[in-house]
Design a protein around this motif. Structure first.
Motif, PDB file in Angstrom:
ATOM      1  N   ALA A   1      -6.466   4.283  10.567  1.00 35.34           N
ATOM      2  CA  ALA A   1      -7.736   3.572  10.430  1.00 35.34           C
ATOM      3  C   ALA A   1      -8.493   4.039   9.186  1.00 35.34           C
ATOM      4  O   ALA A   1      -9.035   3.223   8.431  1.00 35.34           O
ATOM      5  N   ALA A   2      -8.514   5.345   8.938  1.00 35.01           N
ATOM      6  CA  ALA A   2      -9.217   5.880   7.764  1.00 35.01           C
ATOM      7  C   ALA A   2      -8.606   5.346   6.467  1.00 35.01           C
ATOM      8  O   ALA A   2      -9.317   5.065   5.511  1.00 35.01           O
ATOM      9  N   ALA A   3      -7.281   5.199   6.457  1.00 35.73           N
ATOM     10  CA  ALA A   3      -6.581   4.714   5.264  1.00 35.73           C
ATOM     11  C   ALA A   3      -6.575   3.189   5.169  1.00 35.73           C
ATOM     12  O   ALA A   3      -6.248   2.638   4.122  1.00 35.73           O
ATOM     13  N   GLY A   4      -6.925   2.516   6.268  1.00 31.04           N
ATOM     14  CA  GLY A   4      -6.887   1.056   6.291  1.00 31.04           C
ATOM     15  C   GLY A   4      -5.488   0.481   6.376  1.00 31.04           C
ATOM     16  O   GLY A   4      -5.238  -0.636   5.944  1.00 31.04           O
ATOM     17  N   TRP A   5      -4.563   1.240   6.946  1.00 35.81           N
ATOM     18  CA  TRP A   5      -3.171   0.801   7.062  1.00 35.81           C
ATOM     19  C   TRP A   5      -3.094  -0.465   7.901  1.00 35.81           C
ATOM     20  O   TRP A   5      -3.772  -0.562   8.905  1.00 35.81           O
ATOM     21  N   PRO A   6      -2.323  -1.474   7.514  1.00 40.22           N
ATOM     22  CA  PRO A   6      -1.327  -1.478   6.446  1.00 40.22           C
ATOM     23  C   PRO A   6      -1.825  -2.072   5.122  1.00 40.22           C
ATOM     24  O   PRO A   6      -1.158  -1.945   4.099  1.00 40.22           O
ATOM     25  N   LYS A   7      -2.966  -2.741   5.122  1.00 40.11           N
ATOM     26  CA  LYS A   7      -3.453  -3.364   3.878  1.00 40.11           C
ATOM     27  C   LYS A   7      -4.035  -2.338   2.918  1.00 40.11           C
ATOM     28  O   LYS A   7      -3.944  -2.491   1.713  1.00 40.11           O
ATOM     29  N   GLY A   8      -4.661  -1.286   3.441  1.00 40.72           N
ATOM     30  CA  GLY A   8      -5.185  -0.215   2.610  1.00 40.72           C
ATOM     31  C   GLY A   8      -6.607  -0.450   2.142  1.00 40.72           C
ATOM     32  O   GLY A   8      -6.987  -1.558   1.806  1.00 40.72           O
ATOM     33  N   ILE A   9      -7.382   0.632   2.139  1.00 40.13           N
ATOM     34  CA  ILE A   9      -8.717   0.572   1.562  1.00 40.13           C
ATOM     35  C   ILE A   9      -8.626   0.759   0.049  1.00 40.13           C
ATOM     36  O   ILE A   9      -9.608   0.600  -0.660  1.00 40.13           O
ATOM     37  N   ALA A  10      -7.424   1.086  -0.421  1.00 42.81           N
ATOM     38  CA  ALA A  10      -7.077   1.169  -1.838  1.00 42.81           C
ATOM     39  C   ALA A  10      -5.565   0.966  -1.914  1.00 42.81           C
ATOM     40  O   ALA A  10      -4.871   1.065  -0.898  1.00 42.81           O
TER      41      ALA A  10
ATOM     42  N   GLU B 296       5.471   3.809   1.545  1.00 43.31           N
ATOM     43  CA  GLU B 296       4.992   2.536   1.004  1.00 43.31           C
ATOM     44  C   GLU B 296       5.149   1.455   2.050  1.00 43.31           C
ATOM     45  O   GLU B 296       6.243   1.265   2.597  1.00 43.31           O
ATOM     46  N   GLY B 297       4.055   0.780   2.340  1.00 41.94           N
ATOM     47  CA  GLY B 297       4.110  -0.369   3.232  1.00 41.94           C
ATOM     48  C   GLY B 297       4.262  -1.625   2.397  1.00 41.94           C
ATOM     49  O   GLY B 297       3.612  -1.783   1.370  1.00 41.94           O
ATOM     50  N   ARG B 298       5.158  -2.484   2.825  1.00 43.12           N
ATOM     51  CA  ARG B 298       5.366  -3.736   2.104  1.00 43.12           C
ATOM     52  C   ARG B 298       5.797  -4.811   3.088  1.00 43.12           C
ATOM     53  O   ARG B 298       6.127  -4.521   4.237  1.00 43.12           O
ATOM     54  N   GLU B 299       5.782  -6.025   2.623  1.00 45.48           N
ATOM     55  CA  GLU B 299       6.203  -7.143   3.445  1.00 45.48           C
ATOM     56  C   GLU B 299       7.444  -7.774   2.835  1.00 45.48           C
ATOM     57  O   GLU B 299       7.488  -8.035   1.628  1.00 45.48           O
ATOM     58  N   ARG B 300       8.452  -7.980   3.658  1.00 45.62           N
ATOM     59  CA  ARG B 300       9.696  -8.622   3.229  1.00 45.62           C
ATOM     60  C   ARG B 300      10.059  -9.683   4.268  1.00 45.62           C
ATOM     61  O   ARG B 300      10.129  -9.375   5.459  1.00 45.62           O
ATOM     62  N   ASN B 301      10.268 -10.895   3.801  1.00 43.59           N
ATOM     63  CA  ASN B 301      10.659 -11.999   4.684  1.00 43.59           C
ATOM     64  C   ASN B 301       9.705 -12.127   5.871  1.00 43.59           C
ATOM     65  O   ASN B 301      10.126 -12.348   6.998  1.00 43.59           O
TER      66      ASN B 301
ATOM     67  N   MET C 135       0.838  -1.183   0.000  1.00 40.04           N
ATOM     68  CA  MET C 135       0.000   0.000   0.000  1.00 40.04           C
ATOM     69  C   MET C 135       0.879   1.240   0.000  1.00 40.04           C
ATOM     70  O   MET C 135       1.888   1.302   0.686  1.00 40.04           O
ATOM     71  N   ASN C 136       0.455   2.244  -0.748  1.00 36.61           N
ATOM     72  CA  ASN C 136       1.081   3.561  -0.719  1.00 36.61           C
ATOM     73  C   ASN C 136       0.215   4.480   0.134  1.00 36.61           C
ATOM     74  O   ASN C 136      -0.994   4.569  -0.099  1.00 36.61           O
ATOM     75  N   LEU C 137       0.827   5.124   1.101  1.00 39.43           N
ATOM     76  CA  LEU C 137       0.132   6.104   1.933  1.00 39.43           C
ATOM     77  C   LEU C 137       0.825   7.443   1.727  1.00 39.43           C
ATOM     78  O   LEU C 137       2.015   7.594   2.016  1.00 39.43           O
ATOM     79  N   ILE C 138       0.070   8.391   1.199  1.00 43.31           N
ATOM     80  CA  ILE C 138       0.621   9.717   0.931  1.00 43.31           C
ATOM     81  C   ILE C 138       0.014  10.691   1.928  1.00 43.31           C
ATOM     82  O   ILE C 138      -1.205  10.852   1.996  1.00 43.31           O
ATOM     83  N   LEU C 139       0.869  11.306   2.716  1.00 40.97           N
ATOM     84  CA  LEU C 139       0.458  12.294   3.708  1.00 40.97           C
ATOM     85  C   LEU C 139       0.705  13.672   3.114  1.00 40.97           C
ATOM     86  O   LEU C 139       1.845  14.010   2.795  1.00 40.97           O
ATOM     87  N   TRP C 140      -0.336  14.458   2.965  1.00 42.09           N
ATOM     88  CA  TRP C 140      -0.236  15.789   2.355  1.00 42.09           C
ATOM     89  C   TRP C 140      -0.777  16.800   3.352  1.00 42.09           C
ATOM     90  O   TRP C 140      -1.969  16.815   3.639  1.00 42.09           O
ATOM     91  N   ARG C 141       0.112  17.606   3.882  1.00 44.83           N
ATOM     92  CA  ARG C 141      -0.321  18.650   4.818  1.00 44.83           C
ATOM     93  C   ARG C 141      -0.945  19.796   4.032  1.00 44.83           C
ATOM     94  O   ARG C 141      -0.442  20.178   2.971  1.00 44.83           O
ATOM     95  N   HIS C 142      -2.019  20.345   4.571  1.00 46.14           N
ATOM     96  CA  HIS C 142      -2.650  21.488   3.909  1.00 46.14           C
ATOM     97  C   HIS C 142      -1.641  22.611   3.724  1.00 46.14           C
ATOM     98  O   HIS C 142      -0.678  22.744   4.472  1.00 46.14           O
ATOM     99  N   ALA C 143      -1.880  23.417   2.719  1.00 51.63           N
ATOM    100  CA  ALA C 143      -1.006  24.553   2.426  1.00 51.63           C
ATOM    101  C   ALA C 143      -1.241  25.679   3.436  1.00 51.63           C
ATOM    102  O   ALA C 143      -2.107  25.588   4.309  1.00 51.63           O
ATOM    103  N   GLU C 144      -0.464  26.746   3.299  1.00 55.94           N
ATOM    104  CA  GLU C 144      -0.532  27.870   4.244  1.00 55.94           C
ATOM    105  C   GLU C 144      -1.939  28.454   4.303  1.00 55.94           C
ATOM    106  O   GLU C 144      -2.556  28.736   3.276  1.00 55.94           O
ATOM    107  N   ALA C 145      -2.424  28.632   5.539  1.00 58.40           N
ATOM    108  CA  ALA C 145      -3.769  29.155   5.759  1.00 58.40           C
ATOM    109  C   ALA C 145      -3.712  30.419   6.603  1.00 58.40           C
ATOM    110  O   ALA C 145      -2.723  30.670   7.310  1.00 58.40           O
TER     111      ALA C 145
END
Length: 152
Positions: A84-93, A131-136, A1-11
């Motif tokens: 939880a919202a992202a479904g980490w580590p398997k991902g909702i997408a 990126e979450g992945r499984e190795r060994n 799964m790819n998890l992209i964290l994007w902080r809001h821009a300057e407010a």
């Protein structure tokens, strides 16, 4: 799964409520710059989740109008709420973009990358692509990109 964290821009610093704070002119430019960088890299089936705050909605709308508002991502959310919202580590997408706030996103990054409960700083408009992945048989987190809007 790819998890992209994007902080809001300057407010803006103040508004009638915290959720009503709007992006500044500089913030709109930051959002456009970061969105341009993401647009060229995101898979078409990426799922985008945003906090209900006006500043996160304005940030994500620089990229697309295809996103979901998730009230659990509002300012003050816990790192666990984001995961939880992202479904980490398997991902909702396969790829989930979370548009949110500090210190929450920094807490998520620190927890996933270093296994620590500490506040890492994510610059306004900044993106952390993990990126979450499984190795060994063990879970791993790989940092794919960290970008500030002034470098996008």
């Amino acid at each position: 799964m790819n998890l992209i964290l994007w902080r809001h821009a300057e407010a803006e610093d103040t508004a009638s409520t915290d959720l009503a704070r709007q992006l500044t002119t500089r913030g709109r430019k930051q959002a456009q710059s970061a969105a341009k960088w993401l647009r060229n890299r995101l898979p078409s089936d990426a799922l985008i989740l945003a906090s209900p705050a006006a500043r996160t909605v304005q940030t994500v709308e620089a990229l697309t109008d295809q996103y979901r508002i998730v009230k659990e991502l509002a300012p003050g959310a816990a790192a666990e709420d984001v995961l939880a919202a992202a479904g980490w580590p398997k991902g909702i997408a396969d790829t989930v973009v979370v548009v949110g706030h500090q210190p929450t996103l920094g807490l998520v990054a620190a927890r996933l990358v270093a296994g620590e409960q500490t506040e890492w700083s994510i610059k306004k408009g900044g993106i952390w692509w993990l990126e979450g992945r499984e190795r060994n048989g063990a879970g791993q987190v790989v940092i794919r990109a960290v970008i500030s809007p002034d470098l996008a």
